[in-house]
Design an enzyme around this catalytic site. Structure first.
Site, PDB file in Angstrom:
ATOM      1  N   TYR A 100       0.839  -1.197   0.000  1.00  0.00           N
ATOM      2  CA  TYR A 100       0.000   0.000   0.000  1.00  0.00           C
ATOM      3  C   TYR A 100       0.876   1.249   0.000  1.00  0.00           C
ATOM      4  CZ  TYR A 100      -3.868  -3.121   1.162  1.00  0.00           C
ATOM      5  OH  TYR A 100      -4.805  -4.120   1.130  1.00  0.00           O
ATOM      6  N   ASN A 128     -12.155  -1.337  -5.376  1.00  0.00           N
ATOM      7  CA  ASN A 128     -11.890  -1.679  -6.768  1.00  0.00           C
ATOM      8  C   ASN A 128     -13.096  -2.442  -7.328  1.00  0.00           C
ATOM      9  OD1 ASN A 128     -10.940  -2.703  -9.211  1.00  0.00           O
ATOM     10  ND2 ASN A 128      -9.627  -4.234  -8.240  1.00  0.00           N
ATOM     11  N   CYS A 136      -6.189  -6.129  -7.451  1.00  0.00           N
ATOM     12  CA  CYS A 136      -6.048  -5.669  -6.066  1.00  0.00           C
ATOM     13  C   CYS A 136      -5.572  -6.796  -5.148  1.00  0.00           C
ATOM     14  CB  CYS A 136      -7.353  -5.068  -5.562  1.00  0.00           C
ATOM     15  SG  CYS A 136      -8.803  -6.090  -5.800  1.00  0.00           S
ATOM     16  N   HIS A 137      -5.678  -8.033  -5.599  1.00  0.00           N
ATOM     17  CA  HIS A 137      -5.173  -9.155  -4.792  1.00  0.00           C
ATOM     18  C   HIS A 137      -3.650  -9.131  -4.677  1.00  0.00           C
ATOM     19  CE1 HIS A 137      -5.220 -10.676  -8.963  1.00  0.00           C
ATOM     20  NE2 HIS A 137      -4.175 -11.418  -8.594  1.00  0.00           N
ATOM     21  N   GLU A 163      -0.828 -17.478  -9.229  1.00  0.00           N
ATOM     22  CA  GLU A 163       0.137 -16.715 -10.009  1.00  0.00           C
ATOM     23  C   GLU A 163       1.584 -17.076  -9.686  1.00  0.00           C
ATOM     24  OE1 GLU A 163      -0.590 -12.507  -9.895  1.00  0.00           O
ATOM     25  OE2 GLU A 163      -2.692 -12.750 -10.472  1.00  0.00           O
TER      26      GLU A 163
END
Length: 181
Positions: A100, A128, A136-137, A163
């Site tokens: 962040y 989002n 946003c993950h 991912e």
């Protein structure tokens, strides 16, 4: 008018929303702020062309590919600040994370400000409206804390593992400390 359709994913049912030309929303069933950015009446209409493009992107993503977003026109609603944050989210590479605070620094530069609050960034990330495609993950706390995902921490972990993110430095906060925003 806003149109919607559903997509069955490994995370469960996803709702997609479109203004007829662009994708304006993608939410997980039960997600915090579910469809919060859609003020208009929503009509089920699965054959909107952008839905085919979004579903093709999602199919490729969940098949382990790294599809480019260029084929899916996105139009998330919101003011200049959240849109600036969401633009930064779109730049986080597949399989990587950003804090962040790092996003706040980038947003401050882009908005010609001396600084930006990581908490304010967290509010924009939480709202989002186009999950997964606007990733946003991939946002984590400065210390590696997996806090803050409107779809829930379990789904955030599933997406990051999908991912291939190195999870060894990331952790789930103690019970009661995790926020779902």
């Amino acid at each position: 008018m806003v149109f919607s359709t559903r997509y069955s994913s490994p995370l469960g049912s996803l709702m997609l929303a479109s203004d007829g030309d662009c994708l304006v929303g993608l939410w997980m069933e039960g997600q915090k702020y579910f469809a919060a950015t859609v003020a208009e009446e929503v009509t089920e209409k699965p054959h909107v062309p952008v839905f085919a493009a979004a579903k093709e992107w999602l199919d490729a993503y969940f098949a382990g590919m790294k599809p480019a977003l260029s084929g899916v026109p996105l139009a998330p609603g919101g003011g200049p600040f959240p849109r600036a944050v969401w633009d930064i989210l779109r730049e986080i590479p597949y399989g990587e994370v950003m804090t962040y605070g790092e996003i706040a620094k980038k947003a401050a530069v882009r908005m010609n400000r001396a600084n930006m609050s990581a908490r304010a960034v967290g509010g924009a990330v939480a709202r989002n409206p186009i999950s997964i495609l606007i990733p946003c993950h991939r946002v984590v706390g400065a210390n590696g804390c997996l806090t803050g995902y409107a779809g829930g921490i379990r789904k955030k972990i599933m997406l990051l593992e999908h991912e291939g993110v190195d999870m060894s430095r990331l952790f789930v906060p103690a019970e009661g400390a995790a926020r779902s925003s």
